[in-house]
Design a protein around this motif. Sequence first.
Motif, PDB file in Angstrom:
ATOM      1  N   LYS A 192       0.863  -1.196   0.000  1.00  0.00           N
ATOM      2  CA  LYS A 192       0.000   0.000   0.000  1.00  0.00           C
ATOM      3  C   LYS A 192       0.895   1.241   0.000  1.00  0.00           C
ATOM      4  O   LYS A 192       2.012   1.209   0.522  1.00  0.00           O
ATOM      5  N   TYR A 193       0.342   2.334  -0.528  1.00  0.00           N
ATOM      6  CA  TYR A 193       1.182   3.509  -0.737  1.00  0.00           C
ATOM      7  C   TYR A 193       0.333   4.772  -0.705  1.00  0.00           C
ATOM      8  O   TYR A 193      -0.747   4.816  -1.289  1.00  0.00           O
ATOM      9  N   VAL A 194       0.798   5.800   0.028  1.00  0.00           N
ATOM     10  CA  VAL A 194       0.076   7.063   0.126  1.00  0.00           C
ATOM     11  C   VAL A 194       1.054   8.221  -0.090  1.00  0.00           C
ATOM     12  O   VAL A 194       2.148   8.228   0.476  1.00  0.00           O
ATOM     13  N   ARG A 195       0.647   9.200  -0.916  1.00  0.00           N
ATOM     14  CA  ARG A 195       1.413  10.438  -1.054  1.00  0.00           C
ATOM     15  C   ARG A 195       0.763  11.497  -0.182  1.00  0.00           C
ATOM     16  O   ARG A 195      -0.468  11.598  -0.136  1.00  0.00           O
ATOM     17  N   LEU A 196       1.569  12.318   0.487  1.00  0.00           N
ATOM     18  CA  LEU A 196       1.025  13.297   1.416  1.00  0.00           C
ATOM     19  C   LEU A 196       2.025  14.433   1.615  1.00  0.00           C
ATOM     20  O   LEU A 196       3.169  14.356   1.145  1.00  0.00           O
ATOM     21  N   SER A 197       1.630  15.478   2.306  1.00  0.00           N
ATOM     22  CA  SER A 197       2.579  16.543   2.649  1.00  0.00           C
ATOM     23  C   SER A 197       3.327  16.122   3.904  1.00  0.00           C
ATOM     24  O   SER A 197       2.764  15.424   4.766  1.00  0.00           O
ATOM     25  N   SER A 198       4.580  16.537   4.023  1.00  0.00           N
ATOM     26  CA  SER A 198       5.391  16.105   5.169  1.00  0.00           C
ATOM     27  C   SER A 198       4.786  16.589   6.486  1.00  0.00           C
ATOM     28  O   SER A 198       4.891  15.920   7.511  1.00  0.00           O
ATOM     29  N   ILE A 237      13.424  14.958  -1.926  1.00  0.00           N
ATOM     30  CA  ILE A 237      14.701  15.646  -1.766  1.00  0.00           C
ATOM     31  C   ILE A 237      15.102  16.480  -2.987  1.00  0.00           C
ATOM     32  O   ILE A 237      16.162  17.090  -2.991  1.00  0.00           O
ATOM     33  N   SER A 238      14.257  16.515  -4.041  1.00  0.00           N
ATOM     34  CA  SER A 238      14.565  17.396  -5.177  1.00  0.00           C
ATOM     35  C   SER A 238      14.292  18.846  -4.757  1.00  0.00           C
ATOM     36  O   SER A 238      13.513  19.102  -3.841  1.00  0.00           O
ATOM     37  N   LYS A 239      14.953  19.799  -5.424  1.00  0.00           N
ATOM     38  CA  LYS A 239      14.835  21.215  -5.030  1.00  0.00           C
ATOM     39  C   LYS A 239      13.394  21.703  -5.104  1.00  0.00           C
ATOM     40  O   LYS A 239      12.945  22.489  -4.282  1.00  0.00           O
ATOM     41  N   LYS A 240      12.683  21.246  -6.103  1.00  0.00           N
ATOM     42  CA  LYS A 240      11.269  21.590  -6.223  1.00  0.00           C
ATOM     43  C   LYS A 240      10.486  20.865  -5.109  1.00  0.00           C
ATOM     44  O   LYS A 240      10.555  19.651  -4.990  1.00  0.00           O
ATOM     45  N   HIS A 241       9.809  21.624  -4.284  1.00  0.00           N
ATOM     46  CA  HIS A 241       9.053  21.071  -3.143  1.00  0.00           C
ATOM     47  C   HIS A 241       9.962  20.331  -2.159  1.00  0.00           C
ATOM     48  O   HIS A 241       9.571  19.311  -1.577  1.00  0.00           O
ATOM     49  N   PHE A 242      11.186  20.820  -1.969  1.00  0.00           N
ATOM     50  CA  PHE A 242      12.172  20.167  -1.084  1.00  0.00           C
ATOM     51  C   PHE A 242      11.614  19.968   0.328  1.00  0.00           C
ATOM     52  O   PHE A 242      11.205  20.920   0.995  1.00  0.00           O
ATOM     53  N   LEU A 243      11.555  18.704   0.751  1.00  0.00           N
ATOM     54  CA  LEU A 243      11.074  18.263   2.064  1.00  0.00           C
ATOM     55  C   LEU A 243       9.600  18.594   2.329  1.00  0.00           C
ATOM     56  O   LEU A 243       9.121  18.416   3.448  1.00  0.00           O
ATOM     57  N   GLU A 244       8.893  19.067   1.304  1.00  0.00           N
ATOM     58  CA  GLU A 244       7.479  19.404   1.498  1.00  0.00           C
ATOM     59  C   GLU A 244       6.568  18.201   1.275  1.00  0.00           C
ATOM     60  O   GLU A 244       5.503  18.099   1.879  1.00  0.00           O
ATOM     61  N   ASP A 245       6.989  17.316   0.378  1.00  0.00           N
ATOM     62  CA  ASP A 245       6.187  16.126   0.063  1.00  0.00           C
ATOM     63  C   ASP A 245       6.778  14.901   0.757  1.00  0.00           C
ATOM     64  O   ASP A 245       7.985  14.836   1.016  1.00  0.00           O
ATOM     65  N   ALA A 246       5.922  13.944   1.006  1.00  0.00           N
ATOM     66  CA  ALA A 246       6.364  12.686   1.625  1.00  0.00           C
ATOM     67  C   ALA A 246       5.575  11.528   1.035  1.00  0.00           C
ATOM     68  O   ALA A 246       4.537  11.725   0.389  1.00  0.00           O
ATOM     69  N   THR A 247       6.092  10.331   1.230  1.00  0.00           N
ATOM     70  CA  THR A 247       5.352   9.119   0.873  1.00  0.00           C
ATOM     71  C   THR A 247       5.318   8.203   2.089  1.00  0.00           C
ATOM     72  O   THR A 247       6.222   8.225   2.928  1.00  0.00           O
ATOM     73  N   LEU A 248       4.272   7.430   2.180  1.00  0.00           N
ATOM     74  CA  LEU A 248       4.120   6.441   3.240  1.00  0.00           C
ATOM     75  C   LEU A 248       3.846   5.103   2.564  1.00  0.00           C
ATOM     76  O   LEU A 248       2.845   4.948   1.863  1.00  0.00           O
ATOM     77  N   THR A 249       4.775   4.169   2.733  1.00  0.00           N
ATOM     78  CA  THR A 249       4.649   2.847   2.122  1.00  0.00           C
ATOM     79  C   THR A 249       4.455   1.819   3.235  1.00  0.00           C
ATOM     80  O   THR A 249       5.226   1.793   4.195  1.00  0.00           O
ATOM     81  N   PHE A 250       3.415   0.994   3.120  1.00  0.00           N
ATOM     82  CA  PHE A 250       3.180   0.005   4.173  1.00  0.00           C
ATOM     83  C   PHE A 250       2.639  -1.287   3.568  1.00  0.00           C
ATOM     84  O   PHE A 250       2.188  -1.319   2.421  1.00  0.00           O
ATOM     85  N   LEU A 279       9.641   8.214 -10.642  1.00  0.00           N
ATOM     86  CA  LEU A 279       9.663   6.772 -10.929  1.00  0.00           C
ATOM     87  C   LEU A 279       9.056   5.976  -9.790  1.00  0.00           C
ATOM     88  O   LEU A 279       8.242   5.081 -10.002  1.00  0.00           O
ATOM     89  N   GLU A 280       9.472   6.308  -8.561  1.00  0.00           N
ATOM     90  CA  GLU A 280       8.950   5.567  -7.406  1.00  0.00           C
ATOM     91  C   GLU A 280       7.441   5.772  -7.287  1.00  0.00           C
ATOM     92  O   GLU A 280       6.710   4.841  -6.975  1.00  0.00           O
ATOM     93  N   SER A 281       6.999   7.003  -7.529  1.00  0.00           N
ATOM     94  CA  SER A 281       5.567   7.281  -7.447  1.00  0.00           C
ATOM     95  C   SER A 281       4.795   6.469  -8.478  1.00  0.00           C
ATOM     96  O   SER A 281       3.775   5.848  -8.170  1.00  0.00           O
ATOM     97  N   GLU A 282       5.315   6.452  -9.716  1.00  0.00           N
ATOM     98  CA  GLU A 282       4.631   5.710 -10.781  1.00  0.00           C
ATOM     99  C   GLU A 282       4.716   4.202 -10.548  1.00  0.00           C
ATOM    100  O   GLU A 282       3.758   3.473 -10.747  1.00  0.00           O
ATOM    101  N   MET A 283       5.921   3.724 -10.127  1.00  0.00           N
ATOM    102  CA  MET A 283       6.084   2.289  -9.854  1.00  0.00           C
ATOM    103  C   MET A 283       5.133   1.855  -8.746  1.00  0.00           C
ATOM    104  O   MET A 283       4.551   0.776  -8.792  1.00  0.00           O
ATOM    105  N   ASN A 284       4.972   2.730  -7.747  1.00  0.00           N
ATOM    106  CA  ASN A 284       4.095   2.392  -6.637  1.00  0.00           C
ATOM    107  C   ASN A 284       2.635   2.295  -7.068  1.00  0.00           C
ATOM    108  O   ASN A 284       1.874   1.488  -6.547  1.00  0.00           O
TER     109      ASN A 284
END
Length: 366
Positions: free
Chosen positions: A189-195, A221-234, A276-281
């Motif tokens: 399972k996988y969720v995208r969210l704000s940090s 960790i990319s400069k665009k939205h640096f540390l603003e976005d997060a993912t939760l994989t479970f 890539l990770e987002s799409e693969m997920n």
Amino acid sequence: TNDASQLNLTKVDTILKVPKDKDSIVRQLQSILRYAKEKNLKIAIAGAQHSMGGHSIYPDGIEINMLPYKNMKLDTVTNILTIGSGALWQDAIEYLDTYGKSISVMQAFSSFSVGGSMSVNGHGWQKDSPPISSSIVSFTLMNYEGKILNCSRTENKELFKLVLGGYGLFGIILDVKLKVTENTALRFKYVRLSSENYVSNYKKYVSENPNVELVFGRLRISKKHFLEDATLTFFEKTNDKPLPLQQQNKNNQETKRLVFRSTVNSEYGKRLRWDLESEMNKVSRNEVYSRNELLNDHVSLIENKDPNSTDILQEYFIPERNFNQFINEMKPILEKSNIDLINITIRGVYKDEDTYMNYAKENVFG
């Protein structure tokens, strides 16, 4: 000798690889302890040598490599595995898989030794779990006099608390009894969210969900939205029957490695990895894996193979109430630094009640 970082090349007096069987190892270690006392030499104990720095190598000292000592026996009634401290977690996983069992608590990679993980008291990505010390029932320890002591929460209690997380200072760990669990089938399972919403979402999707067994998060960790976005994989328990390790489809390790290493010195790579990770997920959402398959990842997946550079891993244990403040205050420091940031992974670690050198004094995020 050196450690896995290749930053600590050190001249030592003796490098000793121990024998495989119990009687021989006891005689040899007692002999080397006498030699060390006569010559006034220090002893350092090594396994897979992923613990960096002076606590695992002593200049002009004796290096004892425990890797050959990896005998295993499972008590199927009590679900307790007796294992030699030189065994890699990979050895334990492959052995337990034939019994339908799995490790209770271990680090994210299976290429570390049991004794090494105990000595740093590493933590894993098992849901809402304390560090490895919580899964240790007891162990035998050879002290500086060559005596073998049994250490547990009721016998030689002080040594038990000191050796776990004690970096080899108190003796040589020999045989370990540790708890094992069922090798379950787990759905991705996988969720995208704000940090800033990570903690509240962690509670919602993980802590309050009894079916979750394994979990980790990542920060962008990319400069665009640096540390603003997060993912939760479970990974959630299913009613499927887990496949034995040898029957599982091996995912392309080299592809996973390329995705991870593509971030080195590359803003494009950092963005590419996130995408890539987002799409693969999205593609692999709801895929089913066995617990053992997920735990049996080798550190070579992320290893830096460039002989002219090395990667340094630092970890900070942040109480839940300080999580957002820490990320907000870390952000400008990282942005101003020249560090080539490769990855930020988040893992929840429950309070450690067992060890003297305790880094999880309360529930924290690593």
